[in-house]
Each structure stands twice: as C-alpha cells, then as structure tokens.
Scaffold this motif. Structure first.
Motif, PDB file in Angstrom:
ATOM      1  N   THR A 155      -4.686   3.935   5.187  1.00 35.95           N
ATOM      2  CA  THR A 155      -3.421   4.028   5.910  1.00 35.95           C
ATOM      3  C   THR A 155      -3.637   3.834   7.406  1.00 35.95           C
ATOM      4  OG1 THR A 155      -2.580   5.534   4.220  1.00 35.95           O
ATOM      5  CG2 THR A 155      -1.433   5.519   6.325  1.00 35.95           C
ATOM      6  N   GLY A 213      -0.251   5.133  -7.375  1.00 33.09           N
ATOM      7  CA  GLY A 213      -1.463   5.762  -6.847  1.00 33.09           C
ATOM      8  C   GLY A 213      -1.402   7.279  -6.890  1.00 33.09           C
ATOM      9  N   ARG A 214      -0.239   7.832  -6.583  1.00 29.10           N
ATOM     10  CA  ARG A 214      -0.074   9.283  -6.614  1.00 29.10           C
ATOM     11  C   ARG A 214      -0.309   9.812  -8.030  1.00 29.10           C
ATOM     12  NH1 ARG A 214       4.774  11.939  -3.495  1.00 29.10           N
ATOM     13  NH2 ARG A 214       3.576  10.816  -1.945  1.00 29.10           N
ATOM     14  N   PHE A 255      -6.413   0.540  -6.314  1.00 23.07           N
ATOM     15  CA  PHE A 255      -6.678   1.203  -5.035  1.00 23.07           C
ATOM     16  C   PHE A 255      -7.874   0.562  -4.333  1.00 23.07           C
ATOM     17  CE2 PHE A 255      -8.638   4.844  -2.683  1.00 23.07           C
ATOM     18  CZ  PHE A 255      -7.643   4.996  -1.727  1.00 23.07           C
ATOM     19  N   TYR A 270     -10.725   9.733  -3.042  1.00 25.44           N
ATOM     20  CA  TYR A 270      -9.415   9.092  -2.991  1.00 25.44           C
ATOM     21  C   TYR A 270      -8.625   9.589  -1.782  1.00 25.44           C
ATOM     22  CZ  TYR A 270      -4.791   7.440  -4.405  1.00 25.44           C
ATOM     23  OH  TYR A 270      -3.566   6.827  -4.446  1.00 25.44           O
ATOM     24  N   THR A 287       0.827  -1.205   0.000  1.00 25.37           N
ATOM     25  CA  THR A 287       0.000   0.000   0.000  1.00 25.37           C
ATOM     26  C   THR A 287       0.861   1.255   0.000  1.00 25.37           C
ATOM     27  OG1 THR A 287      -1.793  -1.165   1.117  1.00 25.37           O
ATOM     28  CG2 THR A 287      -1.820   1.236   1.240  1.00 25.37           C
ATOM     29  N   SER A 317      -7.721   7.065   1.170  1.00 24.66           N
ATOM     30  CA  SER A 317      -6.313   6.743   1.379  1.00 24.66           C
ATOM     31  C   SER A 317      -5.928   6.985   2.833  1.00 24.66           C
ATOM     32  CB  SER A 317      -5.406   7.522   0.422  1.00 24.66           C
ATOM     33  OG  SER A 317      -5.483   8.902   0.649  1.00 24.66           O
ATOM     34  N   LEU A 337       0.707   4.032  -2.879  1.00 23.14           N
ATOM     35  CA  LEU A 337       0.318   5.419  -2.612  1.00 23.14           C
ATOM     36  C   LEU A 337       1.429   6.404  -2.953  1.00 23.14           C
ATOM     37  CD1 LEU A 337      -1.643   4.991   0.748  1.00 23.14           C
ATOM     38  CD2 LEU A 337      -2.596   5.377  -1.546  1.00 23.14           C
TER      39      LEU A 337
END
Length: 171
Positions: free
Chosen positions: A66, A43-44, A120, A58, A35, A62, A39
C-alpha cells in the motif's frame, strides 16, 4: 568529457509528456485500484485462513504494498500536474521531496511467503516492476543538469537503451 556526452538527447523529458507516460499513469492508477479492491475483498477473506507465519507476513507486506503504491501514485499525479501545466517544475521538485521511490525489500524466502495467496504475490511483483520503471524515469527527468555530461568511461548509449526498455516495458 567527450563531445558525444555534450550532445546526448534526453529521451526522459519527452517520454514524461508522451503517450508512454499516459500508459504508465493509467497502469499505475489501475494497479492502485486493483490492489485496494483485492485487499478489501478477496485478500481480506484469504488472509483470515492463512497459517500464522503467513498471516504476519501478509500484514507486513500489505502495508509495504500500500505504501509503495501510494508513493508511486503521488509521483504520477505530480508528473501529470507538471505535464498539464497545473504546477511548475519547481513546485513539483518541492513536493517530490516528500515522495519516496526507493525500494522496499521483499524477502521471497521469508517464512510463509509461499503460503501467501498467489494473487497477492502477483500484486507485489507488479508493484515492484512498476516502482522500478517510475524510479528510473524519475532519475532521468529530475537529475541535475550537470549530470547530462557523460564521462568518457560511461556508456551513454547503453543508459539510453535501458531507459527506452523501461519506458516501453520491454525486458
């Protein structure tokens, strides 16, 4: 109270120090790493091109993801410490009070949910399944001693089977 309830075997205590726990620990820590990598990387980049509603969702999801993973990692590390004799059960109980394993609601019908990247959403789903397994194991390991007394109207066999299914990740 039936005689049967007094002789119920707690599989949770054995599972917590078994190879099944080691597999759960490995799975949990791998999901944390996967993850974080997602991220910080893919993901970014994916988040930058999302429609507005999905972008807001999102960001919120996220943070929940986390937080959920950090809480589970804390629990797994505490359990590993007690299994390895690095902490006593009382020390773990004291520290465990800071860990929240309760579920964070995920609204799969929220505006923008279907626009979120599939990878995601997969991380979210996997984290929720893992959280449920950890929470069930936690309840079984750390329930009060008097909770071992099973009322006549409760199906203790079904409860033990449910715990086994969770421990072995069989649905």
């Amino acid at each position: 109270m039936s005689e049967l309830g007094l002789n119920t075997i707690s599989f949770a205590g054995r599972i917590a120090s078994s190879s099944q726990f080691k597999a759960l620990y490995t799975e949990g820590m791998a999901l944390v790493e996967e993850t974080a990598s997602y991220l910080d990387g893919t993901g970014r980049a994916a988040a930058k091109v999302l429609p507005r509603m999905a972008s807001v969702l999102y960001a919120a999801e996220s943070m929940r993801l986390t937080t959920r993973l950090m809480q589970m990692a804390s629990w797994l590390l505490l359990q590993r410490a007690v299994n390895n004799g690095e902490m006593t059960r009382d020390q773990v109980l004291n520290e465990k009070r800071k860990v929240r394993l309760d579920s964070f609601n995920v609204d799969r019908n929220a505006p923008g949910w279907n626009d979120l990247p599939e990878a995601f959403r997969d991380l979210i789903e996997r984290s929720l399944r893992l959280q449920n397994r950890v929470a069930l194991l936690d309840r079984e390991i750390y329930r009060p001693a008097d909770a071992d007394m099973v009322p006549d109207n409760e199906n203790s066999v079904q409860a033990q089977l449910s715990l086994l299914r969770t421990a072995f990740n069989v649905h």
